[in-house]
Design a protein around this motif. Sequence first.
Motif, mmCIF file in Angstrom:
data_model
loop_
_atom_site.group_PDB
_atom_site.id
_atom_site.type_symbol
_atom_site.label_atom_id
_atom_site.label_comp_id
_atom_site.label_asym_id
_atom_site.label_seq_id
_atom_site.Cartn_x
_atom_site.Cartn_y
_atom_site.Cartn_z
ATOM 1 N N LEU A 47 91.470 46.867 -8.720
ATOM 2 C CA LEU A 47 92.260 47.883 -8.028
ATOM 3 C C LEU A 47 91.577 48.292 -6.722
ATOM 4 O O LEU A 47 92.243 48.493 -5.697
ATOM 5 C CB LEU A 47 92.461 49.106 -8.928
ATOM 6 C CG LEU A 47 93.431 48.939 -10.095
ATOM 7 C CD1 LEU A 47 93.368 50.157 -11.016
ATOM 8 C CD2 LEU A 47 94.856 48.725 -9.599
ATOM 9 N N GLU B 177 93.326 45.323 -4.493
ATOM 10 C CA GLU B 177 94.499 46.099 -4.095
ATOM 11 C C GLU B 177 94.160 47.238 -3.129
ATOM 12 O O GLU B 177 95.059 47.910 -2.636
ATOM 13 C CB GLU B 177 95.196 46.651 -5.341
ATOM 14 C CG GLU B 177 95.686 45.563 -6.286
ATOM 15 C CD GLU B 177 96.581 46.092 -7.393
ATOM 16 O OE1 GLU B 177 97.116 47.213 -7.241
ATOM 17 O OE2 GLU B 177 96.738 45.399 -8.409
ATOM 18 N N GLN B 178 92.861 47.464 -2.885
ATOM 19 C CA GLN B 178 92.416 48.495 -1.932
ATOM 20 C C GLN B 178 92.896 49.892 -2.326
ATOM 21 O O GLN B 178 93.332 50.690 -1.497
ATOM 22 C CB GLN B 178 92.907 48.158 -0.523
ATOM 23 C CG GLN B 178 92.429 46.810 -0.005
ATOM 24 C CD GLN B 178 90.915 46.759 0.186
ATOM 25 O OE1 GLN B 178 90.371 47.554 0.946
ATOM 26 N NE2 GLN B 178 90.260 45.847 -0.502
ATOM 27 N N THR C 36 95.143 41.101 -10.527
ATOM 28 C CA THR C 36 94.521 42.273 -11.135
ATOM 29 C C THR C 36 94.659 42.176 -12.648
ATOM 30 O O THR C 36 95.782 42.097 -13.156
ATOM 31 C CB THR C 36 95.189 43.571 -10.641
ATOM 32 O OG1 THR C 36 95.017 43.660 -9.222
ATOM 33 C CG2 THR C 36 94.570 44.786 -11.304
#
Length: 220
Positions: free
Chosen positions: A17, A21-22, A176
């Motif tokens: 995450l 996904e930043q 993820t």
Amino acid sequence: MLSGIQHMAFCERQWALIHIEQVWSENVRTVEGQHLHERTDDPFADESRKKVRIVRAMPLVSQQLGLRGIADVVEFYQSPNYVAGKTCELEGREGWWRPAPVEYKRGRPKKDDRDAVQLCAQAIALEEMLQISIDEGFLFYGQTKHREPITLDETLRKHTVELALRMHQLIQDGKTPKAQKGRHCSQCSLVEQCQPEWTLHGHSVKAYLARMCSVEVDDS
């Protein structure tokens, strides 16, 4: 980032995450951690004591791990003699020096090795950069105001390498992982973004869309 190896040791999904996904979120733990690091994060803060040189915010890179980052503190202890593979020279300093990384953490010592692997990764990077081996580092905990010596043994080194390889694999796959819900979720600053209950139901997006598309529409 080298610091991400601690996230990976804590939870693969948390690491993904943040680093894929930043996603990031602050909680009391992360804020306290930032305050603890304020003094160590000054790259120009370099001090010397009797037979000890203290370097803060030292840049690190490891080709073996494929990681880069910053060491909170690296302490160099002056050695009376040259020791093959253990001591190094420092620019502008006389004699031989034995380095030890020191990582600062806000809370208490953990039952697992999530903090130790970050320290170990720093040591591995230092070893590559200085062409030496390091046997021990230290974890300083803000809550206890005490530093814990950490032996950088083969078991810890192996786990550190495995975590780094897993990080690269997830980056390459761009996926993820699903949540592995447990007691650790209550300690996570990303629990709201993670929503572990949702990912544990086993319903895929493909299956959801198939169900929605199969619903008959009433035009009356």
